[in-house]
Scaffold this motif. Structure first.
Motif, PDB file in Angstrom:
ATOM      1  N   ARG A   2       0.840  -1.189   0.000  1.00  0.00           N
ATOM      2  CA  ARG A   2       0.000   0.000   0.000  1.00  0.00           C
ATOM      3  C   ARG A   2       0.876   1.240   0.000  1.00  0.00           C
ATOM      4  NH1 ARG A   2      -4.334   0.060   4.600  1.00  0.00           N
ATOM      5  NH2 ARG A   2      -2.600   0.607   5.903  1.00  0.00           N
ATOM      6  N   ILE A   3       0.518   2.205  -0.803  1.00  0.00           N
ATOM      7  CA  ILE A   3       1.279   3.447  -0.865  1.00  0.00           C
ATOM      8  C   ILE A   3       0.958   4.314   0.338  1.00  0.00           C
ATOM      9  CG2 ILE A   3       1.635   5.577  -2.180  1.00  0.00           C
ATOM     10  CD1 ILE A   3       2.802   3.200  -3.543  1.00  0.00           C
ATOM     11  N   ARG A   4       2.013   4.809   0.977  1.00  0.00           N
ATOM     12  CA  ARG A   4       1.840   5.786   2.036  1.00  0.00           C
ATOM     13  C   ARG A   4       2.512   7.063   1.572  1.00  0.00           C
ATOM     14  NH1 ARG A   4      -0.560   3.520   5.901  1.00  0.00           N
ATOM     15  NH2 ARG A   4      -0.231   1.380   6.511  1.00  0.00           N
ATOM     16  N   ALA A   5       1.889   8.206   1.845  1.00  0.00           N
ATOM     17  CA  ALA A   5       2.468   9.468   1.413  1.00  0.00           C
ATOM     18  C   ALA A   5       2.562  10.421   2.586  1.00  0.00           C
ATOM     19  CB  ALA A   5       1.605  10.094   0.319  1.00  0.00           C
ATOM     20  N   THR A   6       3.561  11.301   2.529  1.00  0.00           N
ATOM     21  CA  THR A   6       3.693  12.310   3.571  1.00  0.00           C
ATOM     22  C   THR A   6       4.167  13.602   2.950  1.00  0.00           C
ATOM     23  OG1 THR A   6       4.711  12.832   5.694  1.00  0.00           O
ATOM     24  CG2 THR A   6       6.088  11.701   4.113  1.00  0.00           C
ATOM     25  N   PRO A 113      -0.015  24.943   9.089  1.00  0.00           N
ATOM     26  CA  PRO A 113      -0.284  24.072  10.234  1.00  0.00           C
ATOM     27  C   PRO A 113       0.024  22.608   9.931  1.00  0.00           C
ATOM     28  CG  PRO A 113      -2.319  24.494   9.084  1.00  0.00           C
ATOM     29  CD  PRO A 113      -1.243  25.257   8.341  1.00  0.00           C
ATOM     30  N   VAL A 114       0.254  21.846  10.986  1.00  0.00           N
ATOM     31  CA  VAL A 114       0.366  20.396  10.900  1.00  0.00           C
ATOM     32  C   VAL A 114      -0.541  19.804  11.973  1.00  0.00           C
ATOM     33  CG1 VAL A 114       2.730  20.470  10.038  1.00  0.00           C
ATOM     34  CG2 VAL A 114       2.330  20.223  12.492  1.00  0.00           C
ATOM     35  N   ILE A 115      -0.917  18.555  11.791  1.00  0.00           N
ATOM     36  CA  ILE A 115      -1.715  17.857  12.794  1.00  0.00           C
ATOM     37  C   ILE A 115      -1.145  16.450  12.925  1.00  0.00           C
ATOM     38  CG2 ILE A 115      -3.473  17.125  11.099  1.00  0.00           C
ATOM     39  CD1 ILE A 115      -5.566  17.548  13.384  1.00  0.00           C
ATOM     40  N   TYR A 116      -0.988  15.986  14.165  1.00  0.00           N
ATOM     41  CA  TYR A 116      -0.246  14.744  14.375  1.00  0.00           C
ATOM     42  C   TYR A 116      -0.807  13.960  15.561  1.00  0.00           C
ATOM     43  CZ  TYR A 116       1.977  17.922  17.740  1.00  0.00           C
ATOM     44  OH  TYR A 116       2.190  18.842  18.737  1.00  0.00           O
ATOM     45  N   GLY A 127       1.059  11.911  10.901  1.00  0.00           N
ATOM     46  CA  GLY A 127       0.563  13.274  10.872  1.00  0.00           C
ATOM     47  C   GLY A 127       0.398  13.776   9.457  1.00  0.00           C
ATOM     48  N   TYR A 128      -0.207  14.968   9.344  1.00  0.00           N
ATOM     49  CA  TYR A 128      -0.399  15.622   8.055  1.00  0.00           C
ATOM     50  C   TYR A 128      -0.026  17.091   8.164  1.00  0.00           C
ATOM     51  CZ  TYR A 128      -3.105  11.579   6.488  1.00  0.00           C
ATOM     52  OH  TYR A 128      -3.494  10.313   6.135  1.00  0.00           O
ATOM     53  N   ALA A 148      -6.554  27.097   6.665  1.00  0.00           N
ATOM     54  CA  ALA A 148      -5.921  26.101   5.804  1.00  0.00           C
ATOM     55  C   ALA A 148      -6.786  24.850   5.828  1.00  0.00           C
ATOM     56  CB  ALA A 148      -4.496  25.808   6.266  1.00  0.00           C
ATOM     57  N   ASP A 149      -6.313  23.797   5.187  1.00  0.00           N
ATOM     58  CA  ASP A 149      -7.048  22.536   5.114  1.00  0.00           C
ATOM     59  C   ASP A 149      -6.088  21.359   5.208  1.00  0.00           C
ATOM     60  OD1 ASP A 149      -8.438  24.556   2.932  1.00  0.00           O
ATOM     61  OD2 ASP A 149      -9.922  23.462   4.112  1.00  0.00           O
ATOM     62  N   PHE A 150      -6.604  20.265   5.776  1.00  0.00           N
ATOM     63  CA  PHE A 150      -5.905  18.984   5.762  1.00  0.00           C
ATOM     64  C   PHE A 150      -6.743  17.997   4.953  1.00  0.00           C
ATOM     65  CE2 PHE A 150      -4.962  20.704  10.078  1.00  0.00           C
ATOM     66  CZ  PHE A 150      -3.585  20.873   9.947  1.00  0.00           C
ATOM     67  N   THR A 151      -6.102  17.001   4.385  1.00  0.00           N
ATOM     68  CA  THR A 151      -6.819  15.896   3.760  1.00  0.00           C
ATOM     69  C   THR A 151      -6.386  14.600   4.430  1.00  0.00           C
ATOM     70  OG1 THR A 151      -7.008  17.024   1.633  1.00  0.00           O
ATOM     71  CG2 THR A 151      -7.288  14.642   1.629  1.00  0.00           C
ATOM     72  N   PHE A 152      -7.333  13.955   5.111  1.00  0.00           N
ATOM     73  CA  PHE A 152      -7.071  12.671   5.756  1.00  0.00           C
ATOM     74  C   PHE A 152      -7.415  11.547   4.779  1.00  0.00           C
ATOM     75  CE2 PHE A 152      -6.811  15.237   9.415  1.00  0.00           C
ATOM     76  CZ  PHE A 152      -6.282  14.492  10.464  1.00  0.00           C
ATOM     77  N   LEU A 153      -6.500  10.598   4.630  1.00  0.00           N
ATOM     78  CA  LEU A 153      -6.670   9.480   3.718  1.00  0.00           C
ATOM     79  C   LEU A 153      -6.606   8.163   4.490  1.00  0.00           C
ATOM     80  CD1 LEU A 153      -4.292  10.748   0.890  1.00  0.00           C
ATOM     81  CD2 LEU A 153      -6.792  10.889   0.936  1.00  0.00           C
TER      82      LEU A 153
END
Length: 294
Positions: A2-6, A113-116, A127-128, A148-153
């Motif tokens: 599975r591909i993981r991206a950061t 921003p970041v969220i972790y 985190g993202y 801003a926005d985050f996208t959770f996958l």
């Protein structure tokens, strides 16, 4: 596989966040890239972005001379103050707003921003970073409101990531940068689902009615929904001529997530199961199942 991206960097041209993909076996946290190193790169590239376009970094303000960066963050709101509930597939858009408080002579700056998940960025499981550099509007000589926005996958999450996540905010000027950790929190939960079926239908008044269903929860390790066992669920009922449900009884799901109980049929109405959530699973309510009582 599975591909993981950061997130790897902030583009100095577009302000978009570049993605660097890593391939790792599913459900193996040890194979993930370090989010801490990602954050360090993001902060450094945010500063580079500001230096490349300083006059536009904050409403056209000109850059000031070098000085120790002195900022705080307040008013953090993630996902409109609601839990972030992520299913087994798809993508989930999460907005964030916050205020950067600064000295009156801060000059041009940028923020992201970041969220972790974890008590610190260095110890986070995952985190993202925001999907793009934050849009900041000056609201006073010493404060700027940012969004801003985050996208959770789900394909990038593991079950160990469920729980309380923390917010960090990067701020960079032409000469300095900083990452402020733990300026806000938000729960990130696995989506729960619950079904209900009352039988027999129709049923005689006073006869026994059997109500069954199933409680499931998103499994981020497999990207499927699986039975959610030994959880407290409430059976509710509302008469056909009412819009209000009342609690009938509480039961627990089996190890496989199955639900089953019995009640005495009294009048036409609707039955449903309600799950009030857990530290890792979101709330869920079944659509009411109508029962015709003769």
């Amino acid at each position: 596989m599975r591909i993981r991206a950061t997130v790897a960097a902030v583009s100095a041209v577009s302000g978009a966040l570049a993605l660097s993909a890593f391939v790792a076996p599913a459900a193996q946290a040890a194979d993930r890239p370090s989010f801490a190193s990602t954050v360090r790169d993001t902060v450094a590239d945010l500063r580079a972005d500001v230096r490349a376009d300083a006059p536009a970094a904050r409403g056209g303000a000109a850059a000031k001379g070098a000085a120790a960066i002195d900022v705080t963050v307040s008013g953090v709101t993630v996902n409109n103050s609601k839990d972030i509930v992520v299913g087994a597939t798809g993508s989930y858009h999460v907005p964030i707003t916050y205020t950067v408080n600064h000295a009156a002579d801060l000059g041009a700056f940028g923020s992201a921003p970041v969220i972790y998940h974890g008590s610190t960025i260095d110890t986070s499981t995952w985190g993202y970073a925001s999907d793009a550099v934050a849009t900041c509007t000056e609201v006073s000589a010493t404060a700027s409101k940012c969004s801003a926005d985050f996208t959770f996958l789900p394909a990038e999450l593991l079950n160990i990531d469920a729980g309380t996540w923390r917010v960090g905010v990067a701020v960079a000027t032409v000469d300095e940068e900083t990452m402020l950790e733990n300026v806000g929190t938000r729960k990130v939960l696995r989506t729960s689902k619950v079904t209900v079926d009352a039988a027999p239908e129709p049923v005689k008044k006073g006869a026994t009615l059997t109500v069954t269903g199933k409680l499931t929860r998103a499994d981020w390790d497999t990207n499927k929904y699986v039975g959610y066992g030994t959880q407290s669920v409430v059976l509710q009922y509302r008469p056909a001529d009412s819009t209000a449900y009342t609690n009938v009884k509480g039961i627990k799901s089996t190890a496989a997530g199955a639900l089953k109980t019995t009640v005495k049929a009294s009048a036409d109405g609707y039955y449903r199961f309600v799950f009030n959530g857990s530290p890792t699973g979101g709330k869920a309510t079944a659509a009411g199942d109508h029962v015709d009582v003769k």
